[in-house]
Design a protein around this motif. Structure first.
Motif, mmCIF file in Angstrom:
data_model
loop_
_atom_site.group_PDB
_atom_site.id
_atom_site.type_symbol
_atom_site.label_atom_id
_atom_site.label_comp_id
_atom_site.label_asym_id
_atom_site.label_seq_id
_atom_site.Cartn_x
_atom_site.Cartn_y
_atom_site.Cartn_z
ATOM 1 N N UNK A 112 60.287 20.792 4.492
ATOM 2 C CA UNK A 112 59.453 21.980 4.421
ATOM 3 C C UNK A 112 59.511 22.545 5.810
ATOM 4 N N UNK A 113 59.963 21.985 6.721
ATOM 5 C CA UNK A 113 59.870 22.743 7.863
ATOM 6 C C UNK A 113 61.361 23.539 8.245
ATOM 7 N N UNK A 114 61.130 24.534 8.905
ATOM 8 C CA UNK A 114 62.434 25.290 9.012
ATOM 9 C C UNK A 114 63.418 24.787 9.749
ATOM 10 N N UNK A 115 63.136 24.158 10.911
ATOM 11 C CA UNK A 115 64.166 23.707 11.761
ATOM 12 C C UNK A 115 64.877 22.446 11.155
ATOM 13 N N UNK A 116 64.338 21.611 10.389
ATOM 14 C CA UNK A 116 64.771 20.442 9.510
ATOM 15 C C UNK A 116 65.760 20.858 8.475
ATOM 16 N N UNK A 117 65.311 21.964 7.840
ATOM 17 C CA UNK A 117 66.167 22.466 6.815
ATOM 18 C C UNK A 117 67.559 23.295 7.594
ATOM 19 N N UNK A 118 67.250 23.885 8.497
ATOM 20 C CA UNK A 118 68.489 24.380 9.370
ATOM 21 C C UNK A 118 69.494 23.598 9.828
ATOM 22 N N UNK A 119 68.988 22.312 10.166
ATOM 23 C CA UNK A 119 69.652 21.105 10.852
ATOM 24 C C UNK A 119 70.620 20.408 9.515
ATOM 25 N N UNK A 120 69.986 20.469 8.411
ATOM 26 C CA UNK A 120 70.577 19.911 7.170
ATOM 27 C C UNK A 120 71.283 20.907 6.532
ATOM 28 N N UNK A 121 71.453 21.979 6.905
ATOM 29 C CA UNK A 121 72.390 23.035 6.294
ATOM 30 C C UNK A 121 71.912 23.747 5.119
ATOM 31 N N UNK A 122 70.789 23.573 4.774
ATOM 32 C CA UNK A 122 69.923 24.218 3.709
ATOM 33 C C UNK A 122 69.944 25.799 3.783
ATOM 34 N N UNK A 123 69.703 26.367 2.697
ATOM 35 C CA UNK A 123 69.868 27.724 2.651
ATOM 36 C C UNK A 123 68.737 28.230 2.173
ATOM 37 N N UNK A 124 67.521 27.366 2.301
ATOM 38 C CA UNK A 124 66.382 27.988 1.666
ATOM 39 C C UNK A 124 65.196 27.607 2.551
ATOM 40 N N UNK A 125 64.045 28.287 2.384
ATOM 41 C CA UNK A 125 62.715 27.916 3.190
ATOM 42 C C UNK A 125 61.804 27.390 2.068
ATOM 43 N N UNK A 126 60.602 27.027 2.661
ATOM 44 C CA UNK A 126 59.507 26.402 1.702
ATOM 45 C C UNK A 126 59.049 27.407 0.722
#
Length: 376
Positions: free
Chosen positions: A123-137
């Motif tokens: 759910x945290x933006x910086x972790x999603x970016x690290x994983x290469x995800x293209x969405x936010x919470x």
């Protein structure tokens, strides 16, 4: 013959940094070719096994919901016409939150899909970016609200723990935020460091630091404690569900039941044989156009093979392996086949015998892979 059906849709907007599943950048023309090939494959198996009855269907990927509404309709119509599914079947589609809207969700629901599995991961933006995800919470919140609006009453959310830079507080926050959305099911996985992925390459080059085993174990235990307190049943190593919402498709795998796989890289387990399709989507398309089954490898399963798979897959379930059913299936007692191994695991406090089941203990849960290795 009652079985599960898996369909692999091998397209994504972009590949996540931790993922080694078979997927390709989305291309509308290639997706059309893939769907034509999928129809040929579905028709082939309908002729080969006319007695098939599908009681669970899981459409995964890749990201199936990168397909436009028209292509999603074609996909569902193709499967229904050639193979169909029982009236009470569980029909799941995997999705990323930012590939959904009310129109797509309506197409899925009208096409017979009754379960949605959303890849949230964090759910945290910086972790999603690290994983290469293209969405936010917020996209997750919107996707869940939209899904409920069009009639989905069975929603799973996937989460990952052990992400570099993730703290126990981050993990707790994700659990709190997602349970507020009232999902019926949550799957909580430890991060897997797959060879050749951008995340593993960064780790190998020292650009990332892995979460310690102790921290990862703390996160896993926190999920068990928190989700159980919220009314979820911990029924499989990584899976938590409200009563009545266990994943029926995954239970087919964990009980080592029969299933058929369609699409590139899909695997099948049927009639004491396992086989896998080619992972190359263009080869998959060309072979089916020529009338050739796109099978890349196939091998028969001995009784010993099936016993091994039934043992370690069944141990993933918190209830464990039903020893009476094991004997009925194979004509042998599991505790005789692996007498020494079971004795050692019991002595170490990793498994226990209870109510005609062999199951992992709380001590054995985080050491499941060690336990499984004893049966191979």
């Amino acid at each position: 013959m009652i079985l599960g059906l898996y369909v692999h849709v091998p397209f994504c907007l972009q590949k996540c940094h931790y993922c080694d599943f078979v997927s390709y950048p989305y291309s509308y023309p290639l997706a059309e070719d893939y769907l034509k090939a999928l129809e040929l494959e579905a028709a082939y198996y309908a002729r080969l096994f006319p007695e098939l009855k599908i009681n669970t269907l899981f459409i995964g990927g890749g990201t199936p919901t990168v397909l436009e509404e028209r292509l999603l309709s074609i996909l569902l119509d193709c499967l229904q016409r050639h193979l169909g599914w029982q009236q009470d079947a569980e029909v799941t589609v995997e999705a990323n939150p930012d590939t959904l809207d009310l129109s797509k969700l309506t197409v899925l629901r009208r096409g017979g899909v009754n379960r949605l599995s959303l890849g949230v991961q964090a759910c945290q933006r910086h972790l999603l970016q690290l994983l290469g995800r293209t969405h936010g919470y917020q996209e997750v919140v919107q996707a869940v609200e939209d899904a409920r609006q069009v009639g989905f009453d069975n929603i799973n959310l996937d989460l990952i723990f052990g992400i570099p830079g993730q703290t126990l507080d981050h993990w707790r926050q994700s659990l709190r935020l997602l349970t507020r959305l009232d999902p019926n099911h949550l799957a909580c996985y430890g991060l897997q460091w797959e060879e050749g992925t951008p995340l593993t390459t960064a780790l190998d080059k020292g650009r990332l630091k892995a979460v310690s085993q102790e921290e990862e174990l703390d996160m896993y235990n926190e999920a068990i404690i928190f989700l159980t307190a919220q009314g979820y049943r911990h029924y499989e190593i990584s899976s938590f569900a409200k009563p009545g919402y266990y994943s029926r498709h995954n239970l087919c795998y964990w009980h080592n039941g029969p299933y058929l796989g369609l699409g590139p890289a899909a695997h099948s387990h049927l009639n004491a044989r396992r086989w896998a399709n080619t992972a190359d989507v263009e080869l998959y398309v060309s072979q089916l156009a020529k009338g050739v089954a796109p099978v890349a490898e196939s091998h028969p399963l001995s009784r010993q093979d099936s016993m091994i798979e039934t043992a370690f897959m069944g141990l993933r379930l918190l209830e464990g392996i039903n020893l009476k059913q094991f004997y009925k299936r194979f004509g042998l007692h599991l505790t005789d086949v692996w007498q020494q191994e079971v004795a050692e695991l019991r002595a170490d406090g990793l498994v226990e015998l209870k109510d005609s089941h062999l199951r992992l203990t709380p001590k054995g849960l985080p050491l499941a892979n060690l336990v499984f290795s004893k049966f191979v």
